[in-house]
Each structure stands twice: as structure tokens, then as C-alpha cells.
Design a protein around this motif. Sequence first.
Motif, short mmCIF file in Angstrom:
data_model
loop_
_atom_site.label_atom_id
_atom_site.label_comp_id
_atom_site.label_asym_id
_atom_site.label_seq_id
_atom_site.Cartn_x
_atom_site.Cartn_y
_atom_site.Cartn_z
N MET A 95 0.86 -1.35 -0.06
CA MET A 95 -0.05 0.17 -0.02
C MET A 95 0.85 1.08 0.08
SD MET A 95 -3.13 0.88 -0.29
CE MET A 95 -3.68 2.39 -0.63
N HIS A 96 1.86 1.20 0.66
CA HIS A 96 2.69 2.32 0.64
C HIS A 96 3.60 2.55 -0.53
CE1 HIS A 96 5.57 5.43 2.33
NE2 HIS A 96 6.67 4.75 1.80
N ALA A 97 3.77 1.42 -1.27
CA ALA A 97 4.42 1.40 -2.62
C ALA A 97 3.37 2.27 -3.52
CB ALA A 97 4.91 0.26 -3.06
N LEU A 98 2.14 1.81 -3.42
CA LEU A 98 0.97 2.55 -4.17
C LEU A 98 1.00 3.98 -4.02
CD1 LEU A 98 -1.83 -0.07 -4.19
CD2 LEU A 98 -0.22 0.22 -6.14
N GLN A 99 1.10 4.34 -2.77
CA GLN A 99 1.15 5.92 -2.64
C GLN A 99 2.15 6.47 -3.43
OE1 GLN A 99 1.34 5.58 1.72
NE2 GLN A 99 -0.83 5.33 2.21
N ASP A 100 3.56 5.83 -3.26
CA ASP A 100 4.42 6.33 -3.94
C ASP A 100 4.09 6.23 -5.48
OD1 ASP A 100 5.83 6.69 -1.44
OD2 ASP A 100 7.11 4.87 -1.64
N GLN A 101 3.63 5.29 -6.05
CA GLN A 101 3.21 5.14 -7.30
C GLN A 101 2.27 6.39 -7.79
OE1 GLN A 101 2.18 1.47 -8.79
NE2 GLN A 101 0.71 2.39 -10.35
N LYS A 102 1.36 6.69 -7.08
CA LYS A 102 0.41 7.73 -7.35
C LYS A 102 1.35 9.07 -7.31
CE LYS A 102 -3.92 9.87 -5.60
NZ LYS A 102 -3.38 11.36 -5.38
N ALA A 103 2.08 9.52 -6.61
CA ALA A 103 2.77 10.69 -6.51
C ALA A 103 3.78 10.64 -7.82
CB ALA A 103 3.55 10.77 -5.40
N GLU B 88 1.64 11.23 -11.06
CA GLU B 88 1.22 12.37 -11.13
C GLU B 88 2.23 13.51 -11.35
OE1 GLU B 88 -2.50 12.31 -7.90
OE2 GLU B 88 -0.64 12.71 -7.09
N ARG B 89 3.61 13.23 -10.84
CA ARG B 89 4.55 13.95 -11.23
C ARG B 89 5.00 13.93 -12.71
NH1 ARG B 89 10.29 12.95 -10.89
NH2 ARG B 89 10.07 11.03 -9.57
N HIS B 90 4.40 12.97 -13.40
CA HIS B 90 4.75 12.65 -14.99
C HIS B 90 3.47 13.23 -15.63
CE1 HIS B 90 8.78 11.06 -15.17
NE2 HIS B 90 8.55 10.79 -13.94
N GLY B 91 2.44 13.86 -15.08
CA GLY B 91 1.43 14.50 -15.78
C GLY B 91 -0.04 13.50 -15.71
N HIS B 92 0.03 12.32 -14.90
CA HIS B 92 -0.95 11.32 -15.00
C HIS B 92 -1.90 11.54 -13.85
CE1 HIS B 92 -3.17 7.83 -16.35
NE2 HIS B 92 -2.78 7.23 -15.25
N SER B 93 -2.98 12.18 -14.13
CA SER B 93 -3.85 12.50 -13.07
C SER B 93 -5.06 11.60 -12.95
CB SER B 93 -4.24 14.17 -13.26
OG SER B 93 -5.06 14.05 -14.61
N GLY B 94 -6.03 11.90 -12.13
CA GLY B 94 -7.23 11.20 -11.84
C GLY B 94 -7.11 9.83 -11.17
N LEU B 95 -5.93 9.51 -10.44
CA LEU B 95 -5.76 8.47 -9.70
C LEU B 95 -6.40 8.61 -8.19
CD1 LEU B 95 -2.01 8.01 -10.66
CD2 LEU B 95 -3.71 6.59 -11.55
N THR B 96 -6.93 7.41 -7.75
CA THR B 96 -7.45 7.73 -6.27
C THR B 96 -7.16 6.28 -5.65
OG1 THR B 96 -9.63 8.36 -7.40
CG2 THR B 96 -9.73 7.48 -5.25
N LEU C 167 -5.05 1.17 -5.30
CA LEU C 167 -4.93 2.36 -6.29
C LEU C 167 -5.92 2.17 -7.60
CD1 LEU C 167 -3.65 5.27 -6.81
CD2 LEU C 167 -1.93 4.03 -8.19
N PHE C 168 -6.78 3.18 -7.69
CA PHE C 168 -7.82 3.15 -8.93
C PHE C 168 -7.39 3.88 -9.94
CE2 PHE C 168 -11.70 4.83 -11.27
CZ PHE C 168 -11.84 3.62 -11.90
N ASP C 169 -7.28 3.61 -11.44
CA ASP C 169 -7.07 4.06 -12.54
C ASP C 169 -7.99 4.08 -13.42
OD1 ASP C 169 -5.62 5.40 -14.46
OD2 ASP C 169 -3.92 3.89 -14.68
N PRO C 170 -8.69 5.37 -13.73
CA PRO C 170 -9.52 5.36 -14.63
C PRO C 170 -9.27 4.98 -16.02
CG PRO C 170 -9.24 7.51 -13.81
CD PRO C 170 -8.40 6.84 -12.83
N THR C 171 -8.09 5.32 -16.25
CA THR C 171 -7.50 5.14 -17.72
C THR C 171 -7.19 3.84 -17.85
OG1 THR C 171 -5.14 5.96 -17.42
CG2 THR C 171 -6.89 7.44 -17.80
N GLY C 172 -7.16 2.88 -16.87
CA GLY C 172 -6.90 1.46 -17.10
C GLY C 172 -8.10 0.92 -17.73
N GLY C 173 -8.22 -0.32 -17.83
CA GLY C 173 -9.38 -0.93 -18.35
C GLY C 173 -9.23 -2.52 -18.94
N HIS C 174 -9.96 -3.11 -19.73
CA HIS C 174 -9.70 -4.20 -20.12
C HIS C 174 -10.55 -4.57 -21.52
CE1 HIS C 174 -13.65 -6.21 -18.23
NE2 HIS C 174 -13.34 -5.10 -17.44
N VAL C 175 -10.20 -5.48 -22.29
CA VAL C 175 -10.56 -5.88 -23.58
C VAL C 175 -10.53 -7.36 -23.69
CG1 VAL C 175 -9.83 -3.56 -24.53
CG2 VAL C 175 -8.37 -5.65 -24.52
N GLN C 176 -11.19 -7.96 -24.94
CA GLN C 176 -11.17 -9.20 -25.44
C GLN C 176 -9.73 -8.92 -26.49
OE1 GLN C 176 -10.53 -11.23 -27.72
NE2 GLN C 176 -11.90 -12.84 -28.04
#
Length: 428
Positions: free
Chosen positions: A137-145, A148-156, A176-185
Motif C-alpha cells: 500500500m505504501h508503494a502504491l502511494q509512492d506510485q500515485k505521486a 502525477e509528477r509525470h502528468g497522469h492525474s485522476g488516480l484514487t 489504487l484506482f486508475d480510470p484510464t486502465g481497463g480491459h478488452v478481449q
Amino acid sequence: MTQRTPHTGSYYAATRNDTQERAILSDSIDADVCIVGAGFTGISSALHLAEAGYKVVVLEAARIGFGASGRNGGQLVNSYSRDLDVIEKNYGPELAQMLGAMAFEGGRIIRERISQYDIQCDFKPGGIYAALNPKQMHALQDQKALWERHGHSGLTLLDRAAIRAEIASDAYVGGLFDPTGGHVQPLNLLLGEVAAFEGLGGQVFEDSKVIEIERSTRPVVKTAQGQVTANYVLLAGNAYMDQLVPELAAKSMPCGTQIVATEVLDPDVARSLLPNQYCVEDCNYKLDYYRVTGDNRLLYGGGVTYGGGDPASIETFMRRQMETTFPQLKGVKFDYAWGGDFLLTMSRLPQFGRLTDTILYAQGYSGHGVTTTHLAGRLVCEAIQGHPQRFDAFAKLKHFPFPGGRLLRTPYTALGALYYGLRDKFGL
């Protein structure tokens, strides 16, 4: 008559929208670009080039999407298998900034393709990275930061209660939720891109394994029954290129991963597992990943077999994993179980580069291939058009052979994976 290669017995192959077989190359033809491999790297590159007006021929040793592109978990995962902080540490802030600006582009390209060409591939937005312990979980907090430093916003960030509302499992402490992720066939995404490419005049030949490449000014790509002479060649076979190019094979290793798809679940049961239909991957080194398909199956994957191939029983291995996450599915029937190989590099970063001025390669996504292959296609097209700056940024990444050569690379890597697997198990 040449025996045609069947697809693997996957859920994707059973539900593909396009079942036609393409012709086998049996002539000598000329092209602007010849691409070896009809997976996401090859077809993404082919489509970008065809849109730019190039005559492109794609040679596939088996079937379109026979390799990782038609067997993977179908998840749109942003960034790279080694994240931007590792790149910055090893290569400096300038290269990290350049690669960071591209780290989320592949997912956007996929969305553009689906919209532009009306590709029916069960696309669902949203992805969750799930933490199994406080360290993750701590690593995900770091990943979010970092993102975001590289311009990827909207993470929760999700706490224990929030992730429990998204995933019907008690396994996680947060996420960590990324709205720009997703899944396909994924096979249907690929086949939709093939249809777009063919609609622009492109050609794909199946069961046309490349056996030799003459590295001349205009390379000649030879199969058993024909050949293509081109201004440029792109090598895009990844884990399924065997020893066609020994210098690339020495710096990469096929690794297997396995997936099961359950029987069709009652819609209420399927909805209870993942109420918002997001895909999920956990934060272990040897991670699990899963999602609910368009026809209400749970598709669950994970594990790594170094050197490629599958365990003795995919069903037994994956059942243990799946029932640990979702004990409420204990004993559920599996309708499909399959494996496939992806290509691992020592650095876990993609390998882009040139063998000669006219022979390019792109490979080694190390488990992050769905999005990065689509970025690769755009960068290959830019390089061939005379704008190689972004392609060359990846080419600056250094790649080394696995220790021990081909004989010992698998046991050495497996030992390392065992170490990290124990760290996963004990939350270290």
C-alpha cells in the motif's frame, strides 16, 4: 497442402469475431515495409504505417494473435514493467521525463483505435492495483505521486473499506484506482486492427514463418515458399521468434503465464465479484490478475514459468490462486484453461533498436505489452518517416544477456523469482 496452424484452446480463440484464415506467402513480392509477427507490435506498426501511406506486408508464422497478443489477460496497464523512478535512477531525469511523457500514451491509442474503427472487443474502462499488505500500500502511494509528477492525474487511493466495495474479497488492505486502465478481449482488439489495416490495402500472410533475413540495403525476408523485399523490416515476433536473430534472443527470455475462464456465472454473482467491472492486478512480484468478461465469466490469471511453457495442470495451479482470492467460488467449473509466453528482459524494460539502418526491432515488454505495443507501433512509424527521436529514447536503454547464457538463465531467474515470491508471501 500446408497444414494450417490452429489457435490455442483459449476463451479468446473460442469467442473471436474473425475466424478466416489468411493466405500463405507463396510468391516474391515487394513492399515499403515488411513486418515479422502479427501480434500487437506488428499490427499496431502496420496500421500506423498504412495510415501514413506505406505499402506494408506482415508475415506471421502461425495465426494472427497466436502468441501473447491473443493469450494475455486483456488488461490495459499503464507505464512499464519497471516504473519511471527506476528509469530516472539508472538513466537520469532527462530520459525519464521523455519516457514518462509516453508512459500513458499506449492506452490512449487503444481507445482511439476502438473508437475510430468501431472495434467490438468488450472494452470496459477502469483498473485497480490491489495491495495485499501495508508495504504494498505504501508503494502504491509512492506510485500515485510518481505518476502525477509525470502528468497522469485522476488516480484514487482506496482504503480497506473502499477496495472491499470494489472487490468481493477480504484479501486486500487497499489499492489504487486508475480510470484510464481497463480491459478488452485482446484477440478481438487485434483482429479489429487487422481489419482496419487490410481496409487500407495492407496484407497479412499466415503460416508464413520467416527462416532467413538477408541484411542488405533493401532487406530480403524469406519464408519456406516466398520472400518479401522491402525498404525497411520490423522484427516483432517477441517470445515466438525463436533463434531467428541470435543477438536478440541472448538478451531476452520467454516466460509463461497461465489463465482460466470459469463457466458463465449468474449475472448477479458476476456483478457481486466486481460491481463496477474494473480489472484488477495485485502488487506481488509474481502477481495475479483478473476481470469479469462480457459474458459474465471470471477470467483469472497469474504465475510465471521461466523459460516458457506451462505447469503440469493449469487448472490445479490457478484454482488454488483463484479460490484464495474468491473462496465463494470454490468448486466453480472452468470452461477454458490456457497458457502463453511473454518476453522478459533483464531490466524489465522494452527493447527497441536497430540491427542495421533498415532493420528495426521492438520487443520485450516483460508483462506490460498490451499498452506498450500500441505505443511501439506509433514510434516505429515515426522512425521510418524520419522522426526517430522518441523511438531512439527507448533505444538508449541498455540491455544485457541473462547470466549463465541460454543454459542457465532459466534456473538463475527462477531462483531470483523464488526470493521475491517469499518476500510476497511474508509481506517483506
